[in-house]
Design a protein around this motif. Structure first.
Motif, PDB file in Angstrom:
ATOM      1  N   PRO A   1      30.758  26.029  37.296  1.00 35.59           N
ATOM      2  CA  PRO A   1      31.961  26.870  37.185  1.00 35.59           C
ATOM      3  C   PRO A   1      31.791  28.247  37.846  1.00 35.59           C
ATOM      4  CG  PRO A   1      31.365  25.961  35.032  1.00 35.59           C
ATOM      5  CD  PRO A   1      30.262  25.627  35.992  1.00 35.59           C
ATOM      6  N   ILE A   2      30.565  28.787  37.809  1.00 33.56           N
ATOM      7  CA  ILE A   2      30.286  30.081  38.453  1.00 33.56           C
ATOM      8  C   ILE A   2      30.501  29.942  39.957  1.00 33.56           C
ATOM      9  CG2 ILE A   2      28.563  31.908  38.826  1.00 33.56           C
ATOM     10  CD1 ILE A   2      29.311  31.523  35.863  1.00 33.56           C
ATOM     11  N   PHE A   3      29.967  28.843  40.530  1.00 34.71           N
ATOM     12  CA  PHE A   3      30.116  28.589  41.962  1.00 34.71           C
ATOM     13  C   PHE A   3      31.595  28.473  42.343  1.00 34.71           C
ATOM     14  CE2 PHE A   3      29.931  25.471  45.593  1.00 34.71           C
ATOM     15  CZ  PHE A   3      29.410  26.351  46.515  1.00 34.71           C
ATOM     16  N   GLU A   4      32.364  27.770  41.523  1.00 32.87           N
ATOM     17  CA  GLU A   4      33.800  27.616  41.806  1.00 32.87           C
ATOM     18  C   GLU A   4      34.520  28.968  41.754  1.00 32.87           C
ATOM     19  OE1 GLU A   4      35.636  23.549  40.461  1.00 32.87           O
ATOM     20  OE2 GLU A   4      34.304  24.278  38.874  1.00 32.87           O
ATOM     21  N   MET A   5      34.161  29.797  40.777  1.00 35.13           N
ATOM     22  CA  MET A   5      34.809  31.112  40.667  1.00 35.13           C
ATOM     23  C   MET A   5      34.452  32.005  41.855  1.00 35.13           C
ATOM     24  SD  MET A   5      34.869  32.052  36.597  1.00 35.13           S
ATOM     25  CE  MET A   5      33.452  31.187  35.943  1.00 35.13           C
ATOM     26  N   LEU A   6      33.200  31.939  42.291  1.00 34.59           N
ATOM     27  CA  LEU A   6      32.799  32.717  43.467  1.00 34.59           C
ATOM     28  C   LEU A   6      33.547  32.227  44.707  1.00 34.59           C
ATOM     29  CD1 LEU A   6      28.929  33.003  42.974  1.00 34.59           C
ATOM     30  CD2 LEU A   6      30.575  34.896  42.999  1.00 34.59           C
ATOM     31  N   TYR A   7      33.686  30.920  44.838  1.00 37.51           N
ATOM     32  CA  TYR A   7      34.405  30.332  45.978  1.00 37.51           C
ATOM     33  C   TYR A   7      35.872  30.771  45.979  1.00 37.51           C
ATOM     34  CZ  TYR A   7      35.998  26.803  49.307  1.00 37.51           C
ATOM     35  OH  TYR A   7      36.547  26.173  50.389  1.00 37.51           O
TER      36      TYR A   7
ATOM     37  N   SER B   1      35.032  38.345  41.550  1.00 34.89           N
ATOM     38  CA  SER B   1      33.857  39.219  41.601  1.00 34.89           C
ATOM     39  C   SER B   1      32.904  38.877  40.459  1.00 34.89           C
ATOM     40  CB  SER B   1      34.291  40.681  41.479  1.00 34.89           C
ATOM     41  OG  SER B   1      34.809  40.929  40.180  1.00 34.89           O
ATOM     42  N   GLN B   2      31.664  39.361  40.567  1.00 33.51           N
ATOM     43  CA  GLN B   2      30.689  39.127  39.502  1.00 33.51           C
ATOM     44  C   GLN B   2      31.168  39.745  38.193  1.00 33.51           C
ATOM     45  OE1 GLN B   2      26.605  40.053  40.404  1.00 33.51           O
ATOM     46  NE2 GLN B   2      26.736  39.144  42.454  1.00 33.51           N
ATOM     47  N   ARG B   3      31.785  40.901  38.268  1.00 33.63           N
ATOM     48  CA  ARG B   3      32.293  41.560  37.063  1.00 33.63           C
ATOM     49  C   ARG B   3      33.377  40.710  36.382  1.00 33.63           C
ATOM     50  NH1 ARG B   3      34.144  47.600  37.633  1.00 33.63           N
ATOM     51  NH2 ARG B   3      31.942  47.685  38.055  1.00 33.63           N
ATOM     52  N   THR B   4      34.286  40.155  37.188  1.00 32.75           N
ATOM     53  CA  THR B   4      35.356  39.311  36.647  1.00 32.75           C
ATOM     54  C   THR B   4      34.772  38.065  36.006  1.00 32.75           C
ATOM     55  OG1 THR B   4      36.875  40.108  38.349  1.00 32.75           O
ATOM     56  CG2 THR B   4      37.474  38.070  37.243  1.00 32.75           C
ATOM     57  N   ILE B   5      33.794  37.456  36.684  1.00 27.88           N
ATOM     58  CA  ILE B   5      33.150  36.254  36.137  1.00 27.88           C
ATOM     59  C   ILE B   5      32.467  36.585  34.823  1.00 27.88           C
ATOM     60  CG2 ILE B   5      31.327  34.545  36.534  1.00 27.88           C
ATOM     61  CD1 ILE B   5      32.019  34.768  39.575  1.00 27.88           C
ATOM     62  N   ALA B   6      31.771  37.713  34.785  1.00 32.27           N
ATOM     63  CA  ALA B   6      31.095  38.126  33.545  1.00 32.27           C
ATOM     64  C   ALA B   6      32.095  38.271  32.409  1.00 32.27           C
ATOM     65  CB  ALA B   6      30.348  39.436  33.776  1.00 32.27           C
TER      66      ALA B   6
ATOM     67  N   LYS C   1      29.586  37.218  29.279  1.00 36.25           N
ATOM     68  CA  LYS C   1      28.152  37.506  29.455  1.00 36.25           C
ATOM     69  C   LYS C   1      28.023  38.807  30.225  1.00 36.25           C
ATOM     70  CE  LYS C   1      26.409  32.903  29.147  1.00 36.25           C
ATOM     71  NZ  LYS C   1      25.193  32.478  28.597  1.00 36.25           N
ATOM     72  N   PRO C   2      26.895  39.491  30.107  1.00 33.39           N
ATOM     73  CA  PRO C   2      26.707  40.719  30.882  1.00 33.39           C
ATOM     74  C   PRO C   2      26.639  40.401  32.376  1.00 33.39           C
ATOM     75  CG  PRO C   2      24.872  40.371  29.346  1.00 33.39           C
ATOM     76  CD  PRO C   2      25.795  39.215  29.207  1.00 33.39           C
ATOM     77  N   GLN C   3      26.996  41.372  33.182  1.00 35.78           N
ATOM     78  CA  GLN C   3      26.993  41.177  34.630  1.00 35.78           C
ATOM     79  C   GLN C   3      25.590  40.880  35.140  1.00 35.78           C
ATOM     80  OE1 GLN C   3      29.278  44.091  36.768  1.00 35.78           O
ATOM     81  NE2 GLN C   3      28.539  43.392  38.747  1.00 35.78           N
ATOM     82  N   SER C   4      24.586  41.444  34.514  1.00 35.14           N
ATOM     83  CA  SER C   4      23.199  41.167  34.939  1.00 35.14           C
ATOM     84  C   SER C   4      22.859  39.682  34.751  1.00 35.14           C
ATOM     85  CB  SER C   4      22.212  42.045  34.162  1.00 35.14           C
ATOM     86  OG  SER C   4      22.342  41.812  32.777  1.00 35.14           O
ATOM     87  N   SER C   5      23.384  39.063  33.682  1.00 41.67           N
ATOM     88  CA  SER C   5      23.149  37.629  33.464  1.00 41.67           C
ATOM     89  C   SER C   5      23.829  36.807  34.547  1.00 41.67           C
ATOM     90  CB  SER C   5      23.680  37.186  32.095  1.00 41.67           C
ATOM     91  OG  SER C   5      22.992  37.852  31.073  1.00 41.67           O
ATOM     92  N   VAL C   6      25.050  37.215  34.910  1.00 41.44           N
ATOM     93  CA  VAL C   6      25.778  36.512  35.972  1.00 41.44           C
ATOM     94  C   VAL C   6      25.012  36.651  37.291  1.00 41.44           C
ATOM     95  CG1 VAL C   6      27.916  36.489  37.339  1.00 41.44           C
ATOM     96  CG2 VAL C   6      28.025  36.744  34.857  1.00 41.44           C
ATOM     97  N   ASN C   7      24.472  37.827  37.551  1.00 42.89           N
ATOM     98  CA  ASN C   7      23.689  38.049  38.760  1.00 42.89           C
ATOM     99  C   ASN C   7      22.480  37.116  38.792  1.00 42.89           C
ATOM    100  OD1 ASN C   7      23.019  39.270  41.185  1.00 42.89           O
ATOM    101  ND2 ASN C   7      21.863  40.906  40.207  1.00 42.89           N
ATOM    102  N   ASP C   8      21.794  36.965  37.654  1.00 42.93           N
ATOM    103  CA  ASP C   8      20.637  36.056  37.580  1.00 42.93           C
ATOM    104  C   ASP C   8      21.073  34.609  37.805  1.00 42.93           C
ATOM    105  OD1 ASP C   8      18.971  38.191  37.063  1.00 42.93           O
ATOM    106  OD2 ASP C   8      18.999  37.908  34.877  1.00 42.93           O
ATOM    107  N   MET C   9      22.213  34.220  37.240  1.00 42.90           N
ATOM    108  CA  MET C   9      22.728  32.858  37.406  1.00 42.90           C
ATOM    109  C   MET C   9      23.034  32.583  38.886  1.00 42.90           C
ATOM    110  SD  MET C   9      25.230  32.829  34.082  1.00 42.90           S
ATOM    111  CE  MET C   9      25.639  31.099  33.963  1.00 42.90           C
ATOM    112  N   ILE C  10      23.593  33.584  39.576  1.00 45.31           N
ATOM    113  CA  ILE C  10      23.932  33.417  40.994  1.00 45.31           C
ATOM    114  C   ILE C  10      22.655  33.266  41.821  1.00 45.31           C
ATOM    115  CG2 ILE C  10      24.910  34.606  43.001  1.00 45.31           C
ATOM    116  CD1 ILE C  10      27.090  35.710  41.070  1.00 45.31           C
TER     117      ILE C  10
END
Length: 195
Positions: free
Chosen positions: A148-154, A158-163, A168-177
């Protein structure tokens, strides 16, 4: 009141329909064709000596007419490598016929524009969609929580919106990416895709 002090009369066109004419008892001889905006309509002319009222009503109509007239003008070279609207009289223009350029060929010659082949562009879109589906399927198999993260990025989120969306915190989203990139880079470097 002397003849010199007489106020000027202005005529404001008011569009009427057959129903309006019938319902309000408007005389057919009072109905005239009038251009309101970009169309010619049946109208009655309302007299007024209030110039401000006349201008308030007519200015938006005139602006719409001017926009329409301007939008029909050819796009031509300004001689400096850029494009501009033609300022010549369209009625005598050799390039015009019924308000449109005679041919795209002459337009391209004058402007020196080149457009991409639509078929090549379509191929690129299709290949991008196929690659996206392949990468998404790989993620679903190896790390389903990242798909789902990949689909949202596609989709351009933004990372902030996904977070915010996944709480989840933006740092966690950054690690997931970062983890997702590693998985996808390994997948892309497969021998069958590298050929």
């Amino acid at each position: 009141m002397s003849k010199n002090n007489k106020k000027q009369q202005y005529l404001i066109p008011m569009e009427v329909t057959p129903e309006t004419i019938r319902d309000f008892g408007i005389k057919k001889e009072d109905v005239v064709p009038a251009k309101i905006g970009n169309k010619i309509v049946s109208a009655i002319m309302i007299p007024t000596d209030d110039e401000e009222l006349y201008l308030t009503y007519m200015r938006p109509i005139w602006a719409e007419m001017k926009r329409e007239e301007r939008s029909r003008r050819c796009i031509v070279s300004d001689g400096k490598g850029r494009l501009k609207r033609c300022e010549m009289d369209c009625k005598v223009c050799k390039k015009m016929k019924d308000g449109a350029p005679l041919s795209l060929e002459s337009f391209f010659e004058e402007t020196e524009l080149e457009f991409e082949d639509p078929a090549a562009n379509q191929c690129e879109i299709i290949l991008t969609a196929i690659l996206f589906e392949d990468l998404l399927e790989n993620l679903r198999k190896k790390a389903p929580e990242l798909a789902p993260i990949f689909e949202m990025l596609y989709d351009g989120k933004s990372q902030r919106t996904i977070a915010n969306l996944i709480n989840k915190p933006q740092s966690s989203v950054n690690d997931m990416i970062k983890r997702m990139r590693t998985i996808l880079q390994q997948h892309i470097s497969r021998d069958d895709l590298a050929k």
